[in-house]
Design an enzyme around this catalytic site. Structure first.
Site, mmCIF file in Angstrom:
data_model
loop_
_atom_site.group_PDB
_atom_site.id
_atom_site.type_symbol
_atom_site.label_atom_id
_atom_site.label_comp_id
_atom_site.label_asym_id
_atom_site.label_seq_id
_atom_site.Cartn_x
_atom_site.Cartn_y
_atom_site.Cartn_z
ATOM 1 N N LYS A 1 -36.133 -21.238 -37.851
ATOM 2 C CA LYS A 1 -35.694 -20.291 -38.885
ATOM 3 C C LYS A 1 -34.289 -19.834 -38.548
ATOM 4 C CE LYS A 1 -36.894 -15.587 -39.281
ATOM 5 N NZ LYS A 1 -37.928 -14.547 -39.476
ATOM 6 N N LYS B 1 -30.887 -17.308 -39.850
ATOM 7 C CA LYS B 1 -30.500 -16.165 -40.680
ATOM 8 C C LYS B 1 -29.442 -16.595 -41.682
ATOM 9 C CE LYS B 1 -32.817 -12.892 -38.382
ATOM 10 N NZ LYS B 1 -33.890 -12.093 -39.014
ATOM 11 N N ASP C 1 -41.122 -10.207 -46.269
ATOM 12 C CA ASP C 1 -41.325 -9.657 -44.923
ATOM 13 C C ASP C 1 -41.259 -8.134 -45.038
ATOM 14 O OD1 ASP C 1 -41.071 -8.745 -42.302
ATOM 15 O OD2 ASP C 1 -39.373 -10.006 -41.767
ATOM 16 N N LYS D 1 -46.634 -9.315 -40.177
ATOM 17 C CA LYS D 1 -46.379 -8.731 -38.853
ATOM 18 C C LYS D 1 -47.382 -7.602 -38.690
ATOM 19 C CE LYS D 1 -41.478 -9.970 -38.784
ATOM 20 N NZ LYS D 1 -40.073 -9.508 -38.956
HETATM 21 MG MG MG Z 1 -37.722 -11.476 -41.566
#
Ligand code: MG
Length: 394
Positions: free
Chosen positions: A181, A183, A263, A287
């Site tokens: 992943k 950014k 997220d 999360k």
């Molecule tokens: Mg994130």
């Protein structure tokens, strides 16, 4: 005939908070800060003489979510610990009910309930993963079995330039990570993705995280820019717009071929219900701390499973305590995309647990199967101690 005495509920008798400052193996560069160490908040509880551990995901600054280390410590000391000890039960449900009048602070609450659950499970010799499997409604398909390991994934921090980005991704691929992943933000999207694709080819499972950075552009401009990523075969685009903009994400999702993943927007089970109802995402990053604890994480997982929406497990620069929890969660069946589940060595020279997570040769990480979270905190964890508090005061 005598009635047998009612079983005594487990008793929560002691809570301890450790604030540690643990050096990172390499600096972590986020969109807002560069970290060389991590202020870690561990919670240790004693239930019927058994100690359980939890970790608070809050970071030093309130830049990922409203929670931050000093705030989490304050709400634990002033509000959550007195309520939990006042209730006195070592049952997770009772602790959650005692804390319910306190609004917000999901990560602080998750650390405390996670520790209580760990102690409860250790006393019963049950692993966290087996407990979660029993809790989930999505695990009942006859063909499904608990996996012994889960696919790894790695998040790459903000890079200084294209060459640095490609070098960093290359280092992680060489280590054996299956999914990467990176950014992105406006002005650093197609160029970055193209450079990674040009070097590593279409087979690399690649996804991007915008951390809300396209929100200021408005949906039309965000859609125009992000549509340019549709030809690059990304697994998903994570959190393109602002935390509260579920309607905007729904509009954006309709205009992109790449799945939109949420997220920061999903801070509760209710948020997940709303996001799914609006069609605001095709994927959710779960999360545990962000949604308020393990019961909520399982509920979000189950809701998404019923809606045909895959989830994956995100990370908050956890030590081995939080990492063990993430590995157990990621074993649930609708965690069908690789998570930000990295080896301990990705972040730490030395971890706070005696069994740091390792990357296996097949690119997976083993799910702990010992009692509770299945890992032990090292005896000399005080080496990183910044502050300690214990309740009741002795
Ligand atoms: Mg994130």
């Amino acid at each position: 005939m005598t009635t047998p005495p009612a079983p005594t509920p487990p008793a929560l008798t002691r809570i301890e908070i450790l604030r540690l400052r643990v050096p990172l193996a390499q600096p972590w560069v986020s969109p807002v800060a560069t970290m060389v160490d991590r202020d870690v908040v561990l919670v240790a509880v004693t239930v019927d003489g058994v100690v359980g551990w939890g970790e608070c995901g809050a970071q030093l600054d309130p830049t990922y979510s409203p929670e931050y280390v000093d705030g989490a410590l304050d709400v634990l000391r002033r509000h959550l610990i007195p309520r939990a000890l006042g209730e006195g039960s070592g049952e997770v449900d009772a602790v959650e009910r005692a804390m319910a009048p306190v609004k917000g602070h999901p990560m602080a609450k998750a650390a405390l309930t996670g520790a209580v659950l760990d102690a409860w499970l250790r006393a019963r010799r049950v692993s966290l993963v087996d407990h979660l499997v029993a809790l989930s409604t999505a695990t009942r398909a006859r063909s499904w079995a608990v996996p012994s390991s889960v696919p790894s994934g790695v998040a790459v921090g903000v890079a200084a330039g294209l060459d640095a980005l490609v070098d960093e991704v290359g280092a992680r691929v060489d280590e054996g990570y299956r999914r990467v992943k990176i950014k992105i933000h406006p002005g650093w999207d197609v160029t970055a993705v193209s450079a990674v694709r040009a070097t590593f080819g279409p087979a690399l499972a690649l996804q991007v995280d915008a951390n809300g950075s396209y929100g200021a552009l408005g949906v039309d401009e965000a859609a125009r820019r992000l549509r340019a990523l549709d030809d690059h075969g990304l697994v998903l685009i994570e959190q393109p717009l602002g935390d509260d903009d579920l309607v905007g994400h729904a509009a954006l999702a309709r205009r992109l071929a790449t799945p939109v993943c949420l997220d920061e927007s999903i801070a509760s089970v209710d948020d997940a219900v709303t996001a799914l109802a609006l069609g605001a995402c095709g994927v959710i990053n779960v999360k545990v701390g962000r949604v308020g604890g393990l019961a909520s994480a399982v509920a979000v997982h189950d809701l998404c499973a019923a809606a045909g929406v895959p989830v994956w497990c995100g990370g908050l620069l956890e030590t081995g305590v939080g990492r063990a929890v993430n590995l157990a969660v990621a074993a649930l069946p609708n965690f069908s995309l690789p998570g930000d589940l990295s080896a301990s060595a990705r972040f730490w020279h030395r971890d706070v647990v005696t069994e740091p997570a390792r990357l296996e040769p097949d690119g997976t990480i083993v799910v702990p199967r010992g009692a509770g979270i299945g890992v032990e905190v090292i005896p000399d964890v005080d080496r990183w101690l910044v502050w300690r508090g214990s309740w009741p005061a002795s």
